[in-house]
Design a protein around this motif. Structure first.
Motif, PDB file in Angstrom:
ATOM      1  N   ILE A   1       0.830  -1.201   0.000  1.00 56.97           N
ATOM      2  CA  ILE A   1       0.000   0.000   0.000  1.00 56.97           C
ATOM      3  C   ILE A   1       0.872   1.262   0.000  1.00 56.97           C
ATOM      4  O   ILE A   1       0.579   2.236  -0.686  1.00 56.97           O
TER       5      ILE A   1
ATOM      6  N   LEU B   1      -2.303   6.176  -3.996  1.00 60.65           N
ATOM      7  CA  LEU B   1      -2.778   6.469  -2.647  1.00 60.65           C
ATOM      8  C   LEU B   1      -1.882   7.506  -1.989  1.00 60.65           C
ATOM      9  O   LEU B   1      -0.655   7.361  -1.981  1.00 60.65           O
TER      10      LEU B   1
ATOM     11  N   HIS C   1      -4.474   8.363   2.986  1.00 61.61           N
ATOM     12  CA  HIS C   1      -5.350   7.299   2.490  1.00 61.61           C
ATOM     13  C   HIS C   1      -4.714   5.924   2.690  1.00 61.61           C
ATOM     14  O   HIS C   1      -5.413   4.942   3.003  1.00 61.61           O
ATOM     15  N   ALA C   2      -3.416   5.850   2.500  1.00 64.77           N
ATOM     16  CA  ALA C   2      -2.723   4.577   2.708  1.00 64.77           C
ATOM     17  C   ALA C   2      -2.813   4.151   4.164  1.00 64.77           C
ATOM     18  O   ALA C   2      -3.027   2.978   4.473  1.00 64.77           O
TER      19      ALA C   2
ATOM     20  N   GLU D   1      -5.173   4.988   6.288  1.00 62.91           N
ATOM     21  CA  GLU D   1      -6.559   4.584   6.544  1.00 62.91           C
ATOM     22  C   GLU D   1      -6.817   3.165   6.044  1.00 62.91           C
ATOM     23  O   GLU D   1      -7.510   2.385   6.694  1.00 62.91           O
ATOM     24  N   GLU D   2      -6.246   2.841   4.892  1.00 66.33           N
ATOM     25  CA  GLU D   2      -6.462   1.513   4.328  1.00 66.33           C
ATOM     26  C   GLU D   2      -5.815   0.431   5.174  1.00 66.33           C
ATOM     27  O   GLU D   2      -6.445  -0.603   5.462  1.00 66.33           O
TER      28      GLU D   2
ATOM     29  N   ARG E   1      -7.808  -0.041   8.317  1.00 68.87           N
ATOM     30  CA  ARG E   1      -9.027  -0.812   8.080  1.00 68.87           C
ATOM     31  C   ARG E   1      -8.730  -2.310   8.036  1.00 68.87           C
ATOM     32  O   ARG E   1      -9.441  -3.123   8.637  1.00 68.87           O
ATOM     33  N   LEU E   2      -7.662  -2.670   7.332  1.00 70.42           N
ATOM     34  CA  LEU E   2      -7.297  -4.086   7.229  1.00 70.42           C
ATOM     35  C   LEU E   2      -6.872  -4.646   8.586  1.00 70.42           C
ATOM     36  O   LEU E   2      -7.225  -5.773   8.944  1.00 70.42           O
TER      37      LEU E   2
END
Length: 213
Positions: A87, A93, A97-98, A100-101, A104-105
């Protein structure tokens, strides 16, 4: 074996329906503990010994070497490290945003790791209450029998009724204690993994090829 089964059945019968419920909770508790251990092993909570060398390779700017070290990693920390690196290198990204991703994972992985813990907490809470409830019912029955006997009451019968009533309290505590201990242990394992995942993601996002090593 048949004698043991007969003794257990007799003890459960003396404790009444509440004791049977507590016995059912004890079976559920054992099944939950065994399933949770298997589940944590399956998702790789105790794996990931190759993660630190991979992160060192990433910090040094060796993206290929880091991915090679993480290839096939079954440990939870190793999987998060591999995804975080991928990521982080995605030009589509931005860094927020990276982050946040990967958050989330990671939260999804932690939800899987915590699955079943609420059930253990619930059993640890209600088992002693059920035991106390059974004891109160048994004491009421014993004193009703004493009242009905009047002056001819046999203290031995009263004592027998009381100890039978106390069986449910002992059984409830016997189920609640291992359930609470197992839940606390699992929580500690998950908290440690969460801290390691946060440390891994922070090291990957703050240092790496994009930052010049």
């Amino acid at each position: 074996m048949e004698k043991l089964i007969a003794q257990v059945t007799e003890a459960l019968s003396r404790g009444g329906p509440v004791l049977w419920i507590i016995a059912g909770l004890s079976v559920i508790t054992l099944a939950l503990i065994l399933w949770k251990i298997w589940r944590l092993i399956w998702i790789g909570v105790w794996g990931g010994t190759d993660t630190d060398p991979a992160i060192q390779a990433w910090i040094a700017g060796d993206w290929v070497g880091a991915q090679t070290l993480l290839r096939g990693a079954r440990g939870l920390r190793g999987r998060i490290a591999r995804v975080a690196m991928t990521i982080r290198r995605d030009p589509a990204l931005t860094e927020p945003h990276a982050r946040e991703e990967i958050t989330r994972l990671a939260m999804g992985e932690l939800r899987d790791a915590r699955e079943g813990l609420r059930a253990l907490d619930l059993i640890a809470t209600i088992a002693p209450l059920l035991g106390l409830f059974g004891t109160v019912l048994g004491m009421i029955e014993a004193f009703q029998a004493l009242q009905g006997a009047g002056s001819q009451a046999d203290p031995g019968i009263l004592a027998g009724g009381i100890w039978e009533a106390l069986l449910t309290t002992a059984a409830g505590m016997g189920v609640a204690i291992p359930a609470a201990m197992a839940s606390a242990w699992f929580e500690g394992v998950v908290d440690r993994v969460q801290a390691e995942m946060e440390d891994t993601a922070t090291r990957i996002f703050t240092r790496g090829p994009e930052q010049g090593g």
